[in-house]
Design a protein around this motif. Structure first.
Motif, PDB file in Angstrom:
ATOM      1  N   LEU A 149      -3.665   5.234   5.608  1.00  0.00           N
ATOM      2  CA  LEU A 149      -2.763   4.235   5.445  1.00  0.00           C
ATOM      3  C   LEU A 149      -3.179   3.173   6.419  1.00  0.00           C
ATOM      4  O   LEU A 149      -3.693   2.196   5.756  1.00  0.00           O
ATOM      5  N   MET A 150      -3.887   3.861   7.731  1.00  0.00           N
ATOM      6  CA  MET A 150      -4.318   2.343   8.700  1.00  0.00           C
ATOM      7  C   MET A 150      -5.410   2.468   7.791  1.00  0.00           C
ATOM      8  O   MET A 150      -6.017   1.383   8.068  1.00  0.00           O
ATOM      9  N   SER A 151      -6.265   3.363   7.699  1.00  0.00           N
ATOM     10  CA  SER A 151      -7.545   3.223   7.567  1.00  0.00           C
ATOM     11  C   SER A 151      -7.602   2.269   6.590  1.00  0.00           C
ATOM     12  O   SER A 151      -8.997   0.553   5.971  1.00  0.00           O
ATOM     13  N   LEU A 152      -6.710   2.611   5.065  1.00  0.00           N
ATOM     14  CA  LEU A 152      -6.908   1.891   3.947  1.00  0.00           C
ATOM     15  C   LEU A 152      -6.524   0.142   4.357  1.00  0.00           C
ATOM     16  O   LEU A 152      -6.962  -0.794   3.557  1.00  0.00           O
ATOM     17  N   ASP A 153      -5.514  -0.244   4.800  1.00  0.00           N
ATOM     18  CA  ASP A 153      -4.823  -1.364   5.344  1.00  0.00           C
ATOM     19  C   ASP A 153      -5.638  -1.846   5.228  1.00  0.00           C
ATOM     20  O   ASP A 153      -6.248  -2.937   5.998  1.00  0.00           O
ATOM     21  N   HIS A 154      -6.425  -1.363   6.866  1.00  0.00           N
ATOM     22  CA  HIS A 154      -7.691  -2.622   7.405  1.00  0.00           C
ATOM     23  C   HIS A 154      -8.899  -2.724   6.551  1.00  0.00           C
ATOM     24  O   HIS A 154      -8.806  -3.662   6.530  1.00  0.00           O
ATOM     25  N   TYR A 155      -8.783  -1.155   5.959  1.00  0.00           N
ATOM     26  CA  TYR A 155     -10.029  -1.585   4.702  1.00  0.00           C
ATOM     27  C   TYR A 155      -9.985  -2.776   3.741  1.00  0.00           C
ATOM     28  O   TYR A 155     -10.939  -3.305   3.051  1.00  0.00           O
TER      29      TYR A 155
ATOM     30  N   CYS B  82      -4.514  18.085   0.619  1.00  0.00           N
ATOM     31  CA  CYS B  82      -4.168  17.844   0.160  1.00  0.00           C
ATOM     32  C   CYS B  82      -3.804  17.581  -2.313  1.00  0.00           C
ATOM     33  O   CYS B  82      -4.172  18.685  -2.179  1.00  0.00           O
ATOM     34  N   THR B  83      -4.299  16.530  -1.773  1.00  0.00           N
ATOM     35  CA  THR B  83      -4.012  15.980  -2.773  1.00  0.00           C
ATOM     36  C   THR B  83      -5.084  15.980  -3.811  1.00  0.00           C
ATOM     37  O   THR B  83      -5.662  15.780  -4.908  1.00  0.00           O
ATOM     38  N   GLY B  84      -6.513  16.555  -3.445  1.00  0.00           N
ATOM     39  CA  GLY B  84      -7.846  15.945  -3.894  1.00  0.00           C
ATOM     40  C   GLY B  84      -8.107  14.780  -3.679  1.00  0.00           C
ATOM     41  O   GLY B  84      -9.115  14.148  -4.216  1.00  0.00           O
ATOM     42  N   TYR B  85      -7.528  13.502  -2.775  1.00  0.00           N
ATOM     43  CA  TYR B  85      -8.319  12.563  -2.691  1.00  0.00           C
ATOM     44  C   TYR B  85      -8.071  11.498  -4.348  1.00  0.00           C
ATOM     45  O   TYR B  85      -7.975  10.554  -3.689  1.00  0.00           O
ATOM     46  N   THR B  86      -7.911  12.110  -5.198  1.00  0.00           N
ATOM     47  CA  THR B  86      -8.265  10.858  -6.076  1.00  0.00           C
ATOM     48  C   THR B  86      -6.773  10.200  -6.690  1.00  0.00           C
ATOM     49  O   THR B  86      -7.140   9.036  -6.624  1.00  0.00           O
ATOM     50  N   PRO B  87      -5.372  10.481  -5.911  1.00  0.00           N
ATOM     51  CA  PRO B  87      -4.410  10.187  -6.031  1.00  0.00           C
ATOM     52  C   PRO B  87      -4.251   8.951  -5.067  1.00  0.00           C
ATOM     53  O   PRO B  87      -3.996   7.938  -5.354  1.00  0.00           O
ATOM     54  N   ILE B  88      -5.021   9.135  -4.074  1.00  0.00           N
ATOM     55  CA  ILE B  88      -5.204   8.582  -2.887  1.00  0.00           C
ATOM     56  C   ILE B  88      -6.264   7.176  -3.328  1.00  0.00           C
ATOM     57  O   ILE B  88      -5.839   5.647  -3.047  1.00  0.00           O
ATOM     58  N   ILE B  89      -7.585   7.580  -3.764  1.00  0.00           N
ATOM     59  CA  ILE B  89      -8.012   6.203  -4.004  1.00  0.00           C
ATOM     60  C   ILE B  89      -7.541   5.242  -5.300  1.00  0.00           C
ATOM     61  O   ILE B  89      -7.768   3.628  -5.423  1.00  0.00           O
ATOM     62  N   GLN B  90      -6.935   6.328  -6.105  1.00  0.00           N
ATOM     63  CA  GLN B  90      -6.391   5.479  -7.244  1.00  0.00           C
ATOM     64  C   GLN B  90      -4.786   4.161  -6.798  1.00  0.00           C
ATOM     65  O   GLN B  90      -5.502   3.371  -7.237  1.00  0.00           O
ATOM     66  N   ALA B  91      -3.941   4.314  -5.540  1.00  0.00           N
ATOM     67  CA  ALA B  91      -3.625   3.812  -4.533  1.00  0.00           C
ATOM     68  C   ALA B  91      -4.077   2.676  -4.138  1.00  0.00           C
ATOM     69  O   ALA B  91      -3.603   1.612  -4.688  1.00  0.00           O
ATOM     70  N   ALA B  92      -5.331   3.205  -4.093  1.00  0.00           N
ATOM     71  CA  ALA B  92      -5.480   1.894  -2.929  1.00  0.00           C
ATOM     72  C   ALA B  92      -6.577   1.098  -3.859  1.00  0.00           C
ATOM     73  O   ALA B  92      -6.232  -0.941  -3.630  1.00  0.00           O
ATOM     74  N   LEU B  93      -6.276   0.995  -5.076  1.00  0.00           N
ATOM     75  CA  LEU B  93      -6.968   0.234  -5.549  1.00  0.00           C
ATOM     76  C   LEU B  93      -5.689  -0.407  -6.217  1.00  0.00           C
ATOM     77  O   LEU B  93      -6.136  -1.788  -7.103  1.00  0.00           O
TER      78      LEU B  93
ATOM     79  N   LEU C 195       0.570  -1.438  -0.150  1.00  0.00           N
ATOM     80  CA  LEU C 195      -0.116   0.220  -0.256  1.00  0.00           C
ATOM     81  C   LEU C 195       0.924   1.202  -0.354  1.00  0.00           C
ATOM     82  O   LEU C 195       0.577   1.803  -0.803  1.00  0.00           O
ATOM     83  N   GLN C 196       2.229   1.218   0.432  1.00  0.00           N
ATOM     84  CA  GLN C 196       3.024   2.218   0.583  1.00  0.00           C
ATOM     85  C   GLN C 196       4.017   2.385  -0.499  1.00  0.00           C
ATOM     86  O   GLN C 196       3.620   4.184  -1.046  1.00  0.00           O
ATOM     87  N   GLN C 197       3.421   1.606  -1.712  1.00  0.00           N
ATOM     88  CA  GLN C 197       4.767   1.035  -2.362  1.00  0.00           C
ATOM     89  C   GLN C 197       3.458   2.669  -3.589  1.00  0.00           C
ATOM     90  O   GLN C 197       4.176   3.602  -4.442  1.00  0.00           O
ATOM     91  N   ALA C 198       2.125   1.950  -3.519  1.00  0.00           N
ATOM     92  CA  ALA C 198       1.269   2.067  -4.628  1.00  0.00           C
ATOM     93  C   ALA C 198       1.064   3.866  -4.008  1.00  0.00           C
ATOM     94  O   ALA C 198       0.963   4.451  -5.335  1.00  0.00           O
TER      95      ALA C 198
END
Lengths: 271, 172
Positions: free
Chosen positions: B116-122, B145-156, B96-99
């Motif tokens: 990261l903790m929320s996504l790791d759990h989810y 900062c990010t507008g969330y879009t890159p976070i969603i991309q990384a999670a997927l 997840l961190q690499q993504a």
């Protein structure tokens, strides 16, 4: 943003918690999931001398299906109730409203009863309790009593709970082939509701309950209404709730939401 | 029954990322402060301190938890996971961190530990997540900062990679 000093008591049994509340009275606060109380402590809006942590009391951690009702204990977390397999069938309105309570990260810790104890006028669980006509089970060292939802909420963040009483649990009536609907308008999903409404079909007609407008969630029963009669009834109800302007929305916008959402939901449940 | 007096410090013990830890805390000490000040685990960040921003999110006994809405005394004996436990070793980031790194899912990084903790759990509970599910989860976090879009991309992307774990796409 740090709490003022308090003693911390980790109760192992209900009687230990009740004993502490009897001794300390209004200087004590019950700590369950902490998702409302801890924020109040951090902001020093509450400065109790004693916190009574009830989360390790095993007998309060129960979801019990009785003949006509489901009893939910004081230390049942919102996420635990959401994961209860019979929820959608026994308590369909709760199944609709609970995902709107806070965020996944707060539902995992916050309790159902804690949200009721906090009694925020825009919160979903108080609204649901009032809509379903549930009861709050209160217990002190001396006595037990059951308080009907409409008598429990006494004002904004005020309840009928006495200082020495613990909310042991709540009792919610099991749905019998009912139809239920829930809708909420907030700035973001998970934020406090600007207006939240629950509707259900009743034996004589329909019930609409509204949160976020008056100081307490408020329910109203009508016979089967439609057309202008329904519009008039909703308009009168919207005004009776006494909406006020605040930073989130104007009173007029809130009345608009009550009229519009009310009409939609009543249409849904009477379909 | 355990009663801890307000004007004294008391021992608090729990498991942090698999290792037993112990330090002293007044009853009013928040878990977020206990982690950072008493244990030196400063990966967990403190933002709003009233449960809104999500920066301090950790995992307590498998439950996503705002550490600013939790007392250190409450978690005595519990198992706690923080962002320090995500990397498999000191020189290697987790999937997840690499993504996150590949997708620029962090800029200032203040909110990142909690997300990261929320996504790791989810992702652990939802191995095939939808974008809607991730958005719902992220509603419990603020990132300016990010507008969330890159976070969603990384999670997927991380979810896809975890589903077929053989591919390593970064040496980070």
């Amino acid at each position: 943003m740090k709490p003022a000093a308090f003693d911390y008591l980790r109760a192992a049994t209900t009687s230990e918690a009740l004993e502490a509340l009897a001794q300390q009275g209004g200087d004590a606060r019950v700590l369950a999931g902490g998702q409302s109380l801890m924020a109040m402590l951090n902001m020093r809006l509450a400065k109790p001398k004693l916190l009574v942590d009830i989360m390790r009391i095993k007998e309060l951690r129960r979801i019990e299906r009785q003949k006509d009702a489901v009893v939910i204990g004081a230390s049942v977390r919102q996420a635990e109730l959401l994961a209860w397999p019979a929820l959608a069938e026994a308590l369909p309105l709760v199944a609709l409203a609970l995902p709107w309570v806070g965020h996944m990260q707060t539902r995992s810790r916050g309790t159902v009863c804690g949200s009721l104890a906090h009694a925020d006028p825009s919160a979903e669980m108080p609204l649901t309790l009032v809509a379903l006509g549930g009861e709050v089970l209160l217990r002190s060292a001396k006595r037990r009593r059951r308080v009907a939802a409409k008598d429990f909420f006494a004002g904004m963040m005020l309840t009928a709970r006495a200082d020495d009483e613990l909310i042991e649990g709540i009792s919610l009536p099991i749905a019998r082939d009912g139809r239920f609907a829930f809708r909420e308008v907030a700035r973001r999903h998970g934020d406090f509701a600007i207006v939240a409404c629950a509707a259900m079909k009743t034996s004589s007609g329909v019930r609409l309950a509204v949160g976020g407008v008056a100081d307490v969630p408020t329910a109203r029963d009508w016979p089967r209404l439609d057309g202008t009669a329904l519009d008039d009834a909703l308009n009168a109800f919207a005004y009776e709730l006494g909406a006020r302007d605040d930073v989130h929305a104007t009173a007029r916008y809130r009345r608009d939401l009550v009229r519009m959402i009310g009409r939609d939901l009543i249409g849904e449940v009477l379909q | 029954m355990t009663r801890l007096n307000s004007n004294a410090r008391h021992a608090v013990r729990f498991t942090l990322n698999g290792k037993p830890v112990e330090a002293e805390a007044e009853p009013r000490m928040l878990l977020s402060d206990f982690l950072r000040h008493q244990l030196g685990a400063t990966g967990t960040h403190v933002g709003c301190e009233h449960g809104v921003c999500g920066a301090c999110t950790v995992i307590v006994d498998g439950m996503l938890t705002r550490s600013c809405l939790t007392l250190a005394a409450q978690v005595d004996g519990c198992e706690i996971r923080t962002v320090e436990g995500l990397a498999p070793s000191a020189d290697r980031l987790g999937v997840l961190q690499q993504a996150f790194r590949r997708n620029h899912a962090l800029q200032c990084g203040f909110c990142t530990a909690g997300i990261l903790m929320s996504l790791d759990h989810y992702l652990g509970e939802n191995p095939a997540p939808t974008e809607a599910g991730i958005r719902d989860l992220l509603s419990g976090h603020l990132c300016r900062c990010t507008g969330y879009t890159p976070i969603i991309q990384a999670a997927l992307e991380a979810a896809a990679q975890l589903a077929s774990p053989t591919k390593e796409t970064s040496d980070a």
